[in-house]
Enzyme design. Structure first.
Site, PDB file in Angstrom:
ATOM      1  CE  LYS A   1     -25.504  10.039  33.138  1.00  0.00           C
ATOM      2  NZ  LYS A   1     -26.358   9.112  32.416  1.00  0.00           N
TER       3      LYS A   1
ATOM      4  CG  LEU B   1       1.238  31.967  46.336  1.00  0.00           C
ATOM      5  CD1 LEU B   1       2.483  31.451  47.028  1.00  0.00           C
ATOM      6  CD2 LEU B   1       0.169  30.869  46.316  1.00  0.00           C
TER       7      LEU B   1
END
Ligand code: GLY
Length: 666
Positions: free
Chosen positions: A507, A337
């Site tokens: 969190k 690519l």
């Protein structure tokens, strides 16, 4: 000595040849040295043009890959014109079927606005593509991804080089790159010495045999089948498979000539050659599950190759420590690519010293920003900008012995594996000093405490440099899933106020129990599912329960954060056996959170293979917090290095340190 040339390119794979052709077309005189083309990753690859199907996270790497994909049509037609050969470029689109149930039409999180991607549900995907496995539940359609026949492309590159009068020497092995005063002076080969004004290193997986660059082989095994011809017998299999299928750890690439390429394993086995029964079995069973019809197609070929991997999986492009040496290596899964973009950027750099802003992200220097291991507490963050963006491999010295990959959470990389907090400090100054001394990059902040201006939480916006520290809002104080979801949303707003517009981390803490502060597994899972749907990168705090960790991973959490022992207890890792199972099973980073009281316990968790640690109380409640913070930072590093180094086996009996046999003098 062989006569001097203008630009010497070491490596005759797709990268070296593409650069040579680009340089030649711009008027330069390159010479290419190629050791053995049949071993190049170019030859082994499947030829997918797949920045979207590869699910590259947003950032410079995706930008580079999309740019290269855009260059493909013109670049390949130019090569076809010069060489007179077809390269089999086929913008056929890539279908990425999934087995997991995904709720209706989710926005693809990694889709750049410029490139469409469509979610197809079970009915739609089966209309779009006949013959998929029964347990495919939907999938993404990336119409702009595609493929090229990499072997045809390689033939065309060789022919184009020849047509342009570029000298390509096959069978020449570079043995040594001689350097003097910051310049390459010559390269020694099995066919004599070569000199040039400028040199390019494009030797893929073998690069660190010549220079200390962090590139190492990642083996991929592959095979090909022959698709049946259509009933009219005219064109080979033009019936059903007209696009690449990119499933979980498997891809199936139909070529227009009727070959069906299946890949690939991903193995860290160095340069161990050969196809293995296990490798081939894995590929075939995954491929048959995805597209059952192929189980009856004849097998044509098996092969393997070595991807040139780097710690952050990005290529190494541009300047080196020698003024006249440019690096173009480490393309990992994307060498085919990236060929046109690499060629353009490297030619600009060599011929005009013109550096596209994108190129700077791929310089080798990103791996060499390690900080001096000083005992002083005056550790500064002067390199923090680059450290935040680039991972730092662990370097023992110039004889680099172990490679580490960056800690990557939800596509963001961090050089430090220690996270700290802001609670329980005796003063805000102590907190500031400790964060700096710990050298951490992630600091967790209790959203509720900021909102209520709890002691130590006023002035937090000014207390830390939030351009260098990534904030991890936490939902401490939430007893139910609903509360945690609400506080997580506030946390996202708080991150924005600190200038972290793209910070979607949370969190997740759901803690109904006030005595032991143990998290509620059911509430945590419910909140996690909802927050993942809302686009959060969820880092759930959990008891060290391997099944729960797996469920959270399956729900799309970015990490799992098992506790070592109750929060703030300083009891150390009392849950070691379960944490070990979590580490063994987890595909997302495992962050040991809570309970660590001493640096030896921090090191223990890292030696077990934890990806990172979160430590607050042990630092904040130490007599000298900044000194303890520094010690914890060092312990996290030492533990990680020990984990990578691999401990000696434990033996029942003694074994002399100075054996009588096997010494150097024998
Ligand atoms: N580009 C696909 C692979 O490396 O397997």
């Amino acid at each position: 000595m062989i006569p001097s040339t203008e630009i010497l390119i070491i490596g005759g794979g797709i990268t070296g040849l593409s650069i040579a052709i680009e340089l030649k077309l711009r008027g330069a005189t390159p010479l290419v040295l190629c050791r053995n083309f049949s071993e190049a990753a170019t030859h082994a690859a499947a030829g997918m043009i797949a920045p979207q199907a590869e699910a590259l996270p947003a950032g410079p790497m995706l930008d580079l890959c999309l740019r290269s994909r855009d260059l493909y049509p013109d670049w390949t037609s130019k090569l076809e014109e010069i060489s007179g050969l077809s390269v089999g470029y086929w913008p056929c689109g890539i279908l990425a079927p999934a087995y997991e149930t995904v709720s209706n039409s989710p926005p693809h999180p990694l889709t750049p606005s410029s490139s469409p991607a469509f979610w197809l549900d079970k009915t739609a995907i089966n209309v779009h593509q006949l013959g998929l496995g029964e347990d495919v539940t939907g999938g993404w359609w990336f119409p702009e991804d595609g493929q090229v026949d990499n072997r045809a492309l390689a033939r065309a590159l060789w022919a184009a080089a020849e047509a342009l009068g570029i000298e390509v020497r096959e069978g020449v092995t570079v043995e040594f790159i001689a350097q003097r005063h910051g310049q390459v002076s010559s390269v020694r080969t099995n066919s004599g010495d070569f000199q040039a004004q400028h040199y390019v290193l494009a030797t893929g997986a073998w690069s660190n045999q010549l220079l200390p660059v962090p590139v190492y082989p990642k083996k991929g095994q592959m095979l090909s089948l022959r698709m049946p011809a259509t009933s009219d017998g005219q064109s080979p299999y033009s019936g059903t498979l007209q696009r690449v299928l990119y499933g979980k750890d498997i891809y199936i690439v139909p070529r227009r000539d009727g070959r069906l390429v299946i890949g690939a394993t991903s193995e860290e086995v160095g340069f161990t050659p050969g196809n293995t029964p296990a490798g081939v079995q894995t590929l075939l069973s995954r491929a048959i599950r995805l597209y059952p019809a192929l189980q009856h197609y004849p097998i044509e070929d098996f092969w393997w190759g070595y991807r040139p991997a780097t710690p952050d999986e990005w290529p190494i492009l541009g300047p080196s420590l020698c003024d006249n040496l440019t690096l173009a290596t480490g393309h990992y899964r994307n060498g085919i690519l990236l060929a046109p973009a690499t060629a353009g950027l490297i030619a600009d750099w060599i011929l005009h010293q013109k550096s596209d802003p994108l190129l700077a992200h791929f310089h080798a220097s990103r791996f060499f920003t390690s900080q001096p291991a000083t005992a002083s507490l005056q550790t500064s963050h002067k390199n923090a900008d680059s450290m935040l963006t680039y991972p730092t491999p662990i370097q023992a010295n110039s004889a680099l012995t172990v490679q580490d990959s960056a800690l990557t959470i939800a596509g963001k990389t961090f050089h430090s594996r220690l996270m700290t907090g802001t609670g329980k400090y005796r003063s805000i100054e102590q907190m500031q000093q400790s964060v700096i001394a710990s050298n951490c990059q992630i600091v967790t902040v209790a959203v509720r405490r900021v909102q209520t201006k709890a002691p130590g939480h006023e002035g937090l916006a000014e207390a830390l440099d939030w351009t260098k520290i990534w904030m991890l809002p936490n939902t401490a104080g939430c007893q139910t899933a609903e509360e945690a979801i609400r506080v997580a949303r506030l946390g996202r707003e708080m991150a924005k106020l600190l200038g972290q517009e793209d910070n979607n981390f949370v969190k997740l803490e759901v803690i109904p129990d006030s005595k032991y502060l143990l998290p509620d597994p059911i509430g945590t899972l419910q909140a996690a599912e909802q927050l993942v749907k809302e686009g959060f990168a969820v880092l759930p705090y959990i008891n060290a329960d391997p099944m729960l960790a797996k469920r959270l991973e399956e729900a799309g959490c970015a990490t799992v954060m098992p506790l070592g022992s109750p929060i703030g207890s300083g009891q150390g890792i009392t849950t070691a056996a379960n944490i070990q199972i979590i580490i063994e099973n987890s595909k997302v980073p495992v962050v040991v959170d809570a309970g660590i009281g001493t640096p030896s316990e921090a090191a223990q968790a890292m030696e077990m293979g934890a990806d990172a640690l979160l430590i607050n109380s042990a630092i904040a409640m130490a007599k000298h917090p900044a000194a303890m913070a520094k010690a914890m930072g060092m312990a996290a590093e030492a533990g990680r290095l020990a984990y990578l180094a691999g401990r000696m086996p434990v033996k029942a009996g003694a074994s002399a340190s100075s054996p009588q046999t096997g010494t150097i003098a024998d």
